[in-house]
Design a protein around this motif. Structure first.
Motif, mmCIF file in Angstrom:
data_model
loop_
_atom_site.group_PDB
_atom_site.id
_atom_site.type_symbol
_atom_site.label_atom_id
_atom_site.label_comp_id
_atom_site.label_asym_id
_atom_site.label_seq_id
_atom_site.Cartn_x
_atom_site.Cartn_y
_atom_site.Cartn_z
ATOM 1 N N ASP A 84 1.282 -89.477 -118.679
ATOM 2 C CA ASP A 84 1.067 -89.933 -120.055
ATOM 3 C C ASP A 84 -0.426 -90.179 -120.233
ATOM 4 O OD1 ASP A 84 1.609 -90.803 -122.622
ATOM 5 O OD2 ASP A 84 2.102 -92.840 -121.991
ATOM 6 N N HIS A 85 -1.068 -89.342 -121.034
ATOM 7 C CA HIS A 85 -2.532 -89.282 -121.084
ATOM 8 C C HIS A 85 -3.019 -89.478 -122.518
ATOM 9 C CE1 HIS A 85 -6.591 -87.539 -120.702
ATOM 10 N NE2 HIS A 85 -6.462 -87.673 -119.399
ATOM 11 N N PRO A 86 -4.138 -90.176 -122.735
ATOM 12 C CA PRO A 86 -4.616 -90.418 -124.098
ATOM 13 C C PRO A 86 -5.264 -89.206 -124.770
ATOM 14 C CG PRO A 86 -6.169 -91.336 -122.528
ATOM 15 C CD PRO A 86 -4.980 -90.876 -121.731
ATOM 16 N N GLY A 87 -5.546 -88.158 -124.012
ATOM 17 C CA GLY A 87 -6.243 -87.001 -124.567
ATOM 18 C C GLY A 87 -7.745 -87.097 -124.358
ATOM 19 N N ALA A 88 -8.443 -86.020 -124.627
ATOM 20 C CA ALA A 88 -9.882 -85.972 -124.380
ATOM 21 C C ALA A 88 -10.557 -85.066 -125.402
ATOM 22 C CB ALA A 88 -10.160 -85.481 -122.959
ATOM 23 N N ALA A 89 -11.867 -85.196 -125.476
ATOM 24 C CA ALA A 89 -12.687 -84.333 -126.331
ATOM 25 C C ALA A 89 -13.816 -83.746 -125.499
ATOM 26 C CB ALA A 89 -13.265 -85.118 -127.511
ATOM 27 N N ALA A 90 -14.102 -82.471 -125.719
ATOM 28 C CA ALA A 90 -15.188 -81.777 -125.023
ATOM 29 C C ALA A 90 -16.094 -81.119 -126.053
ATOM 30 C CB ALA A 90 -14.627 -80.732 -124.058
ATOM 31 N N ILE A 91 -17.365 -80.959 -125.689
ATOM 32 C CA ILE A 91 -18.367 -80.507 -126.654
ATOM 33 C C ILE A 91 -19.149 -79.317 -126.126
ATOM 34 C CG2 ILE A 91 -20.341 -81.188 -128.081
ATOM 35 C CD1 ILE A 91 -18.588 -83.960 -126.281
ATOM 36 N N VAL A 92 -19.146 -78.220 -126.875
ATOM 37 C CA VAL A 92 -20.069 -77.111 -126.637
ATOM 38 C C VAL A 92 -21.326 -77.427 -127.433
ATOM 39 C CG1 VAL A 92 -20.488 -74.632 -126.823
ATOM 40 C CG2 VAL A 92 -18.178 -75.475 -126.309
ATOM 41 N N ALA A 93 -22.327 -77.994 -126.774
ATOM 42 C CA ALA A 93 -23.591 -78.341 -127.429
ATOM 43 C C ALA A 93 -24.511 -77.127 -127.349
ATOM 44 C CB ALA A 93 -24.220 -79.548 -126.758
ATOM 45 N N LEU A 94 -24.808 -76.536 -128.489
ATOM 46 C CA LEU A 94 -25.586 -75.298 -128.556
ATOM 47 C C LEU A 94 -26.916 -75.580 -129.236
ATOM 48 C CD1 LEU A 94 -24.868 -72.331 -127.703
ATOM 49 C CD2 LEU A 94 -24.381 -71.912 -130.115
#
Length: 222
Positions: free
Chosen positions: A66-76
């Motif tokens: 049971d996981h809260p989720g995540a965010a990832a960023i392609v910083a260009l």
């Protein structure tokens, strides 16, 4: 003369229009939390399922994280380079080159707000332009984790005095590199990058770059 430099995106029709994931929840007879840690938990659900050969129904236990989720960023950046950072990941016994990313664990925080925060905390950067890249479930048979991936552009550095965050543990050893996007794609295809969000984010950003990112939806936490 036809322009063969950009992909043609045709309207989805017919049978292919049916190929789309959709929310659905089968009845749960009971649920039990087995473990709760700082970042996630383990749970067992007893789920009602069709019986063998469609004969009646049965109940089967399903264990999952049971996981809260995540965010990832392609910083260009304005030179078309993507930011990757090296970090030790103990479960894999590897140092991995990854996109800036973090858990969606702030009070009342959505995926985009997490992405903005993580970009500042891990990279000391802000972005004026945000677009949504594909989100995904990294391990559907084992976890409810969902990772949201964003494209961040028009970057600027955040002054140190504005950053209210102290790196610790694995993050104290972060190293950063800026890779031209085609070189990042090559690193993926040559098997030099293994983090799931990094692989998906780089390939998606490269595909979206073919029309200047015009086909991407603007990012929003609405």
């Amino acid at each position: 003369m036809a322009d063969h430099t950009r992909p043609v995106i045709e309207e989805t029709t017919g049978a292919s229009a049916k190929v789309a994931d959709a929310p659905e929840s089968w009845p749960v007879e009971r649920s039990e939390e087995r473990y709760r840690g700082a970042k996630c938990g383990m749970r067992t659900d007893w789920v009602e399922m069709p019986g063998a050969n469609g004969d009646g129904r049965t109940v089967a236990a399903r264990d999952y994280m049971d996981h809260p989720g995540a965010a990832a960023i392609v910083a260009l950046d304005d030179q078309g380079r993507v930011l990757v950072q090296r970090q030790y990941r103990h479960p894999t016994r590897h140092t991995l080159w990854e996109l800036p990313a973090g858990l969606i664990d702030g009070e009342g925080e959505g995926p985009l707000a997490t992405a903005r925060r993580e970009l500042v905390e891990e990279s000391s950067l802000r972005a004026a332009t945000w677009h949504k890249l594909p989100d995904f479930f990294p391990s559907t048979g084992f976890s409810n984790e969902r990772i949201h991936v964003f494209l961040a552009r028009d970057l600027s550095e955040v002054p140190a005095e504005e950053i209210d965050f102290v790196r610790e543990h694995e993050e104290t050893d972060l190293a950063a590199e800026w890779l031209p996007l085609p070189e990042a794609v090559r690193a993926v295809l040559e098997g030099r990058l293994h983090n799931g969000a990094t692989v998906i984010g780089i390939l998606a950003a490269h595909a979206a770059s073919q029309d200047g990112f015009a086909s991407l939806p603007a990012a929003s936490d609405d």
